[in-house]
Write an enzyme that holds these catalytic residues in place. Structure first.
Site, PDB file in Angstrom:
ATOM      1  N   GLY B 262      48.796  28.278  20.873  1.00 18.10           N
ATOM      2  CA  GLY B 262      47.801  27.678  19.989  1.00 18.10           C
ATOM      3  C   GLY B 262      46.371  28.086  20.315  1.00 18.10           C
ATOM      4  CG  HIS B 263      43.234  26.374  17.928  1.00 21.52           C
ATOM      5  ND1 HIS B 263      42.532  25.962  16.832  1.00 21.52           N
ATOM      6  CD2 HIS B 263      43.858  25.283  18.400  1.00 21.52           C
ATOM      7  CE1 HIS B 263      42.714  24.677  16.665  1.00 21.52           C
ATOM      8  NE2 HIS B 263      43.517  24.243  17.591  1.00 21.52           N
TER       9      HIS B 263
END
Lengths: 352, 352, 352
Positions: B262-263
């Protein structure tokens, strides 16, 4: 939405699906190995044009019932004919004929396929495809736009290669295969009637490395992927090639979307692997094994024939033939649900 | 199957793999940092042509043993030489030489790589590739069919860009990288010797949105993805770019197939992330962390160096350096298996 | 690394992101529905050039605070303005203006979007794209290199079709959509403002087959995939088309990376499905349902509106509207954590 109206479509919309027919009741009975029960009213069309669910079908359509739950829909259906088991044949409404058989879902598959046959090869090689001069392409093979066919590749007759497919050097693909858009295949030998859905990755290096003084060092992966006849691999699934032997998927096995198969794994015939399941390296499955969604199998274990692995199951050791297991770590179904009940009871007691 | 016979292939089939050699025993010992033990019979070839498993190898091939379990195969092998640890060197059959070392698997990796070196760049830019005029392509870079290289892209020397790869504006890729077919890369800076497998997605928007009066509103994702030197990312894995800082994968880290990062996540050096694991946004891993298959890490937590997260583990809070955890929610290995035993015992008692 | 230096980048790097501005404080307040609090010192720039985190922002940048935890960063920020809630507006440092509002994260989304608008269509059809003669392409549609647009496809105005996209026969795509690189779409009707990330697979056959005498026989999948307005689908996610009705994703729903949606599934409006979750065939979600990462839903169940399904949850039966469940099998959050505590206590007792 201004340009596009998004309303429910009827099944088998001819803009998206091939259509065949019309067909008479005799033909449908023959294809589906069913017995005809004439409509009680004596009415009924002699020709059918398609298939539809019970609540949607009209007099020129065939429908299907295989679950007692849907008997109320049967009573109200306008379908011209319904495929169903002998147990329900006396429930047919008066204007509806019956196609009665012991395996209605299989009969349904065949009747629906009669009306909507799978697309076949156009036999055309798109002008934009890059096909190596020494590739051996069989008769009537379709090759889509921007496909890349490497040196020494062999493709059997009547196969369909989708757009943007990449097939690496020396890969062999049998007759009547369907390779979906964007599939990437290398280091592989593929049998007949194999279907790969879009985005499948076959034959890349397995996840193998040794710990060296300056970090991980790659261990060459020198085996292939072998897919036997009739195998299907779902969209965006990944199958790594073997390290020193081949990764093997047995004939007729069906693998769903987003599944991972590690290097050296061996799956038997007619296994089912549901979406997002993962099978680690060197693990072996017998024939007719079912792996439900999101289950994970550790490496180097053996799963016996006809075993069933439940959804989200975490399998850390061998599973006997015919066993049903679930849970993480895996245990027999009965034990798992007994554990669940026990823990609930003890928790409530302690909360009192 | 008529066109394609699917029988087991020998490892390193020359139709699919590069071959190098032959090599003498001295060269193999040098490459693998091993000591030569001459065959007891005094026989033995002076040149070797490849590698193979113990039960398959012939007199001109090198094999490998690192597990006591396979000692019976060693006794019967026809291999000309076997890589093995000092503990097993007295078990060599009479016609087989030994390459004795303390890290046989690493030695094996190096010998196998000597015989089967990884493919290198042809230096050719395929005529169908779309390469922006202002892209800076280093010396001896190979660019495959239908690759798209955007404006301002920089690619270091000797890198190989596969077919159908899409590289977005301003992306930087270091020297000696291998970018697999169908990879899509945007908003990223990539070091040297990085390998991306087919279908990898790097640099797309993270999953970020705010709740507005008429539904969700996208929060711009304004960071990049940074992959340091030597990183490997498996097939169809996805790494989102950061929102306000970069998503970072540390040098030497290896990520398997179908993994989600994920970011804003940060992975240290030489981490291992096995297939279908997921690391949520803003979570940070120290160096040498191992995440086993199908494990999931919640966002905004920290995993200490050398921690090991078990398969299917659900990690909801920080994990100490060096800890071994498993289960969902995560707990120490010992506690997890004690819980399993306790619940089994209590369930059986209540069933009595 | 010789060619590429991998150091932290500032958010919104103009080589990778569009930039707009500068903008005055009044414009920012208007866009974000905020009230301006002038800097206590009376200083402060009249124009702002971008956004940045508190510890990075300078006097010409806007930053953001929505968590008490970051108050120490607020005290030391050099940002010219900070978006924050009324509760924190008295904590602003003397040279920093405030943009005060009740929903700072939404305000942040809008201000960041003002400075960094999403890319819009160039209106160009790349010369390498294969576009069927009878496709209806709206005004100002961008079509990337090597895209394939099939017969009868309709694409609404201002949409952007990425490189290597494959759009099958008769597919409809509304206005202002963004279709990422390598997406494959068939048998689908897509509304307006829909975003598909790279590698998405929409409309392939669902996993449907009957057991025949010689193995599995495919059941034709005769429905479509319908994506309503504003839907987003993450990288490498897969959505199978329906068998006899459409697979439907309701307006505004956001699906993350590597998610699987089975045939006939129905998702309501504004649902959230986090990465690696899977929804099996024919399951139905109400509006505003949240499915956390790696959760799995069995087929043929109903999840009520606003229900929240926890990470790695295994849902085997219906879930009531508004319920919070977690665990495998799913249970209420409170029960799950009580079970965890009970088992830990009993295990410790038995270990004593």
């Amino acid at each position: 939405m201004s340009d596009v109206s998004v309303t429910e479509s009827r099944p088998g919309d001819s803009r998206f699906f091939q259509r065949s027919g019309p067909f008479g009741l005799e033909r449908l009975a023959e294809v589906s190995d069913s017995t005809i029960v004439v409509a009680a009213s004596g009415k009924g069309l002699s020709e059918f044009r398609g298939v539809a669910p019970l609540h949607v079908a009209g007099p020129d359509e065939v429908s299907f019932l295989d679950n007692r739950r849907y008997l109320p829909l049967l009573a109200e259906t306008r379908a011209g004919a319904v495929i169903l088991s002998p147990a329900f044949s006396d429930k047919l409404p008066p204007d509806t004929a019956g196609l009665v058989c012991k395996t209605p879902y299989l009969a349904w598959a065949r009747v629906a396929t009669l009306f909507h046959p799978a697309p076949t090869s156009t036999g055309l090689h798109h002008s934009t495809a890059c096909i190596a001069d020494d590739a051996e392409i069989g008769e009537n093979v379709e090759i889509g736009p921007f496909a890349v066919i490497g040196n020494g590749v062999r493709i059997g007759r009547d196969s369909v290669i989708g757009s943007h497919v990449s097939i690496g050097q020396s890969v062999e693909i049998g007759a009547r295969c369907r390779i979906g858009a964007h599939a990437a295949i290398s280091h592989a030998r593929i049998g007949e009637r194999v279907t790969l859905y879009p985005g499948v990755r076959i034959g890349q290096d397995g996840f193998g490395f040794a710990v060296g003084p300056d970090g991980f060092e790659t261990v060459p992966q020198l085996g292939l992927v072998v897919l036997e006849d009739g195998v299907e691999i779902g969209a965006n699934s990944t199958i790594d090639r073997g390290s020193m032997r081949d990764t093997l998927i047995g004939a007729g096995t069906r693998i769903d979307n987003l599944v991972q198969i590690g290097h050296n794994a061996r799956l038997g015939r007619c296994c089912i692997v549901v979406s997002q399941a993962g099978i680690s390296g060197s693990t072996e499955l017998g024939d007719f094994v079912t792996i439900a969604a999101q289950a994970g199998l550790i490496g180097h274990i053996k799963i016996g024939a006809k075993a069933r692995i439940g959804a989200q199951c975490g399998v850390m050791s061998d599973v006997d033939a015919g066993a049903d297991v679930i849970g993480s770590p895996a245990m027999p179904f009965r034990e798992f649900f007994r554990n669940v009940a026990t823990l609930r009871r003890l928790s409530r007691k302690s909360a009192d």
